[in-house]
Design a protein around this motif. Structure first.
Motif, short mmCIF file in Angstrom:
data_model
loop_
_atom_site.label_atom_id
_atom_site.label_comp_id
_atom_site.label_asym_id
_atom_site.label_seq_id
_atom_site.Cartn_x
_atom_site.Cartn_y
_atom_site.Cartn_z
N UNK A 46 -4.47 -2.88 8.97
CA UNK A 46 -4.69 -1.63 8.25
C UNK A 46 -4.64 -0.44 9.19
N UNK A 67 -2.02 2.70 9.00
CA UNK A 67 -2.48 4.07 8.83
C UNK A 67 -2.05 4.91 10.04
N UNK A 127 -3.32 12.05 8.47
CA UNK A 127 -3.18 11.04 7.42
C UNK A 127 -1.73 10.65 7.20
N UNK A 174 -10.96 -11.79 9.64
CA UNK A 174 -10.74 -10.51 8.96
C UNK A 174 -10.70 -9.31 9.91
N UNK A 200 -9.28 4.86 13.48
CA UNK A 200 -8.89 4.86 12.07
C UNK A 200 -9.42 6.08 11.36
N UNK A 201 -10.71 6.38 11.58
CA UNK A 201 -11.32 7.50 10.87
C UNK A 201 -10.64 8.81 11.27
N UNK A 239 -6.98 -8.52 9.03
CA UNK A 239 -7.00 -7.50 7.99
C UNK A 239 -7.23 -6.09 8.55
N UNK A 240 -8.30 -5.95 9.30
CA UNK A 240 -8.68 -4.62 9.76
C UNK A 240 -7.64 -4.04 10.68
N UNK A 258 -9.46 -4.43 -4.12
CA UNK A 258 -9.99 -4.54 -2.76
C UNK A 258 -11.07 -5.61 -2.71
N UNK A 305 -12.09 1.40 15.09
CA UNK A 305 -12.58 1.94 13.82
C UNK A 305 -12.63 3.45 13.86
N UNK A 306 -13.05 3.98 14.99
CA UNK A 306 -13.13 5.43 15.13
C UNK A 306 -11.74 6.04 15.07
N UNK A 309 -7.30 -5.95 0.78
CA UNK A 309 -8.27 -6.12 1.85
C UNK A 309 -8.39 -7.58 2.25
N UNK A 347 -4.49 -1.72 -2.71
CA UNK A 347 -5.36 -1.89 -1.56
C UNK A 347 -5.64 -3.38 -1.36
N UNK A 388 0.80 -1.21 0.00
CA UNK A 388 0.00 0.00 0.00
C UNK A 388 0.84 1.27 0.00
N UNK A 405 -7.24 8.99 9.77
CA UNK A 405 -7.37 9.15 8.32
C UNK A 405 -7.64 10.60 7.97
#
Lengths: 323, 297, 236
Positions: A234, A238, A297, A226, A289-290, A230-231, A100, A286-287, A37, A35, A29, A293
């Protein structure tokens, strides 16, 4: 060695394996803009291949050749690389979303294969009793030795990737990233380079899988989940800073530490709450990550290279093409 | 022959309808926002869960309960767009994909947190199939509902896209966002409309899937691959191509379990979900623009 | 008062302005043409009016209103319509739907205007239900212009309307531009086909390297030696 120290050893071992995965993803990446996934799939392939080759003989499944662990690891990398070659050949020349989707798909298909082809994989029960490196060393130093192997591998991969980046191969990759059109014009087969990067990354992920199987001394179809593979990888990349190998390692260790620590805390809650809080942890990751991001970034350790940039135009995006 | 029809083809069409509606939403989002929304499956699941709760509170038929669920999900979709997608309007597409990936996990874990992970039935009890054509043709009432609802939603979307100002503007933006801007079209309004239509179709698909099977937290993820495959099969950005793609995949999936040769299913049913993947890979190799020539980029 | 004035414009996409101190104006009822060699900044001048790039110095004035650096979707509501050189129709929408989209910002009933446009472009009326992408290049230009006219703009900006068209269609386009102007719409047109463009121009500007070089009436520039040397020799 007391329990606390052992816990840290375990933490660093798993964190180190995640660092291997993050470095591999960074290659795909951060450096190549692919990408992936389906990390969980490449991870699982590596694990199963290694296990089948190195596990002792068993009446229920094939394999059990009891081959040396090194052979298992090598075969794991080859197997994952082959799967990546198959998928990559079809999808790399297409838009990144397609890759992906395809990688998510292959990870799912592989999971089904591992779950159903019991003659090879022992189906949903998974394979136990897997040999582990340095088992012959007396406890608890065998754990430390294993950790040493993992960390050494991280170092080797890190150095190899850094060297590769400065090599002629790496310079072509940079050129492709900075200006694909120019790279194509000077005769470089852009797709081939991307594919090579993808395959190499997948092979490293396979190695990670082989190590993880040894670490747990068990592997089943649900081990490579996953969400947690995976998650998590990532988010690690990031957060740590994509395009940056040091960031990848840092992100992996840091997030794994947070993940494990929160798991430890929530496991002390009454069972009902403990289960629910697992979902809360995923939500918060997840939050994170956002937020990263959007705001950071570049990650914790911003890279020194320009980030991967796409060229498609989209609703709401301004036009800015010079005539 | 009727066995093939009743137990394989009809369920295939029903499944195909569900895939079709899901793929429709994905295709619309893709055409206008230009990215693959990995969270679409979770929106379907969220709609199913909202509907489940509303049914529990009111005792309404699921399709009726789906209507307030659609409103709720539309609001959620608009909120998620504002919070997580809008910041990336000018950014490379892949950022949107990553964000949607993260949202996928967030929505799922939120649902798991509030509702727990045990599967629940949406329509309790076994439904006895209705007999038609002197008992030869058997269809369960809920399957009739599903096929009927799908046709209705398709019609509604078609009318929206071809008869309303907003719908035409959506098609215009899908065609060329730059020209739409030059023409004075309010692209943000079109984006909002797209999310609403996407949410509505997602809820419809989710509720119908729940009616056919049950409400559970991985139902959205399981739909993701077939829906994307359907969208690719039909042609990216061609909403009704995605519909055709969905039907094809649904029918092929169910039919693959039929013992065409001998007494064993043609394909081990455990690998049904592999069919969508296989079809998708074949399309990507042979004709990435899809059956109906969508965009390839 | 001019319909549109550019006063000393420096404009570009980033750090390097493409235009340096460009000035021009369009008065009521005029066809004003901008010609110049490739890369002279002609299209950039149009885009700067429409807010598609950044003006770092100077002003754009519409009537008595300063519209410098106003974003495109707002410039449209002010009555300026821009027809880009390429990508100027929605290829998957029908001819009629394209025109309808042209009227998007209108709050009133646009149907009478649609009838007027179809009267002006009978070919389009015939093909109203066909997707715009299936039309020939020349007809597509007509759709693009018709779409822009749906708003009854105060001024029409045309970016190389005859680019890539066969000679037959070029003549038709210029004729159409004349007709549109005759119906009362002032036009600012950038063109590569200098000779034919000057033929229908009331006034024209020559831009070279992002700067004003010449200016005058259409006939005057056509007769000018230097202008002739620059572009009219060897061109159609």
């Amino acid at each position: 060695m007391d329990g606390y120290a052992l816990y840290v050893v375990g933490l660093l071992t798993a964190g180190g394996i995640y660092a291997i995965l993050a470095l591999a993803l960074n290659l795909q990446w951060g450096f190549t803009g692919l990408f992936n996934a389906g990390i969980a799939g490449f991870f699982a392939v590596g694990a199963y291949v290694s296990v089948i080759l190195t596990a002792p003989e068993s009446p229920t499944i094939i394999g059990g050749y009891g081959l040396p662990l090194v052979v298992g690891c090598g075969a794991a990398m080859i197997a994952s690389g082959l799967v990546a070659w198959g998928i990559g050949r079809v999808c790399i020349r297409l838009r990144s979303d397609y890759l992906a989707i395809a990688t998510i798909g292959i990870a799912e298909i592989l999971r089904l294969v591992f779950k159903n082809e019991s003659w090879a994989t022992n189906g949903p029960r998974g394979i136990a009793g897997i040999p582990k490196a340095f088992e012959w060393v007396p406890y608890p130093w065998n754990q430390v030795a294993f950790l040493g192997m993992v960390l050494a591998t991280v170092l080797v991969i890190y150095l190899a990737l850094e060297t590769a980046w400065r090599s002629p191969w790496g310079r072509v990759m940079t050129a492709i990233r900075d200006s694909e059109a120019a790279a194509k014009a000077s005769g470089k087969d852009v797709e081939r380079f991307r594919l090579e990067s993808f395959i190499l990354g997948a092979a490293i992920m396979g190695l990670g899988g082989a190590y993880f199987a040894q670490y747990l001394k068990y592997f089943g179809p649900e081990t490579s989940d996953p969400t947690s593979v995976t998650f998590l990888v990532w988010v690690m990349l990031i957060m740590g800073g994509s395009g940056n190998n040091r960031g990848a390692v840092l992100g992996a260790l840091l997030l794994w530490a947070i993940w494990s620590a929160t798991e430890l805390l929530t496991s002390m809650l009454p069972p009902d709450w403990a289960v629910r809080s697992a979902y809360l942890r995923i939500f918060l990751i997840g939050l994170v990550l956002q937020v990263v991001l959007q705001r950071y970034s570049k990650g914790i350790l911003p890279e020194t290279r320009p980030a991967v940039v796409g060229t498609s135009t989209r609703a709401g995006a301004t036009t800015g093409n010079a005539t | 022959m009727w066995e093939l029809f009743n137990f394989y083809l009809i369920p295939g069409i029903v499944l195909g309808c569900i895939y079709a509606l899901g793929a429709l939403g994905i295709s619309l989002t893709f055409g206008i926002l230009r990215f693959s929304n990995f969270a679409h499956g979770e929106m379907m699941m969220l709609g199913a869960y909202f509907t489940f709760t509303i049914v529990g509170l009111t005792g309404w038929h699921p399709l009726a309960a789906a209507l307030p669920a659609m409103v709720l999900c539309a609001i959620v979709a608009l909120g998620l767009d504002r919070a997580f997608f809008k910041p990336f309007r000018q950014a490379p597409t892949i950022m949107l994909v990553i964000a949607s990936f993260g949202l996928m996990l967030m929505i799922r874990s939120a649902v798991q947190f509030f509702w727990g992970v045990s599967p629940r039935p949406l329509m309790p009890g076994i439904q006895r199939p209705q007999a038609f054509l002197d008992g030869a043709l058997l269809i369960a009432p809920k399957h009739i509902w599903i096929i009927g609802t799908t046709l209705l939603v398709m019609l509604a979307v078609h009318l929206l896209l071809t008869r309303t100002r907003t719908g035409k503007a959506m098609r215009a933006v899908s065609d060329s966002p730059e020209l739409a801007r030059l023409t004075g079209i309010d692209v943000e309004a079109v984006i909002r409309a797209t999310w609403v239509v996407g949410a509505v179709t997602a809820v419809a698909a989710g509720v119908m899937l729940a009616m056919d099977t049950q409400v559970e937290t991985l139902m959205g993820f399981k739909m993701l691959l077939p829906m994307f495959a359907a969208a690719i099969l039909g042609g990216i950005g061609r909403p009704f191509g995605a519909v055709a793609g969905g039907l094809v995949i649904g029918v092929v999936e169910e039919m693959s379990a039929y013992p065409f040769i001998g007494t064993v299913p043609l394909l081990n049913p455990a690998y049904k979900s592999g069919i969508a993947f296989g079809i998708m890979v074949l399309m990507l190799i042979w004709r990435p623009s899809g059956l109906f020539k969508g965009r390839v980029f | 008062m001019s319909v549109l004035r550019l006063e000393g414009i420096d404009a570009g996409y980033g750090d390097h302005p493409i235009l340096h101190g460009v000035s021009l104006h369009v008065d009521a009822g005029e066809v004003v043409v901008v010609i110049g060699p490739n890369g002279a900044g002609k299209s950039t001048a149009l885009k700067s009016v429409f807010g598609l790039l950044t003006i770092t110095r100077g002003r754009v004035v519409l009537g008595d209103e300063d519209i410098t650096n106003t974003p495109p979707e707002r410039v449209v509501t002010r009555g300026v319509c821009y027809v880009p050189q390429t990508g100027n129709v929605f290829v998957n929408l029908s001819v009629q739907e394209n025109l309808e989209m042209g009227a998007y910002v209108r709050r009133d009933d646009w149907r009478p205007r649609l009838a007027e446009i179809f009267a002006m472009f009978p070919d389009l009326a015939e093909k109203r239900r066909q997707p715009a992408g299936s039309l020939s290049g020349g007809q597509r230009q007509m759709v693009a212009m018709g779409k822009a006219l749906m708003l009854e703009p105060r001024i029409l900006l045309l970016d190389e309307p005859t680019a890539g068209l066969s000679p037959k269609y070029r003549g038709e386009i210029f004729e159409t531009v004349r007709r549109i102007n005759a119906a009362g719409v002032p036009i600012l047109m950038v063109e590569q086909n200098a000779k034919q463009a000057l033929g229908i121009a009331d006034r024209a500007y020559v831009l070279v390297d992002g700067e004003n070089r010449h200016e005058g009436t259409g006939p005057a520039l056509m007769a000018d030696r230097e202008v002739a040397r620059m572009f009219l020799g060897g061109r159609d």
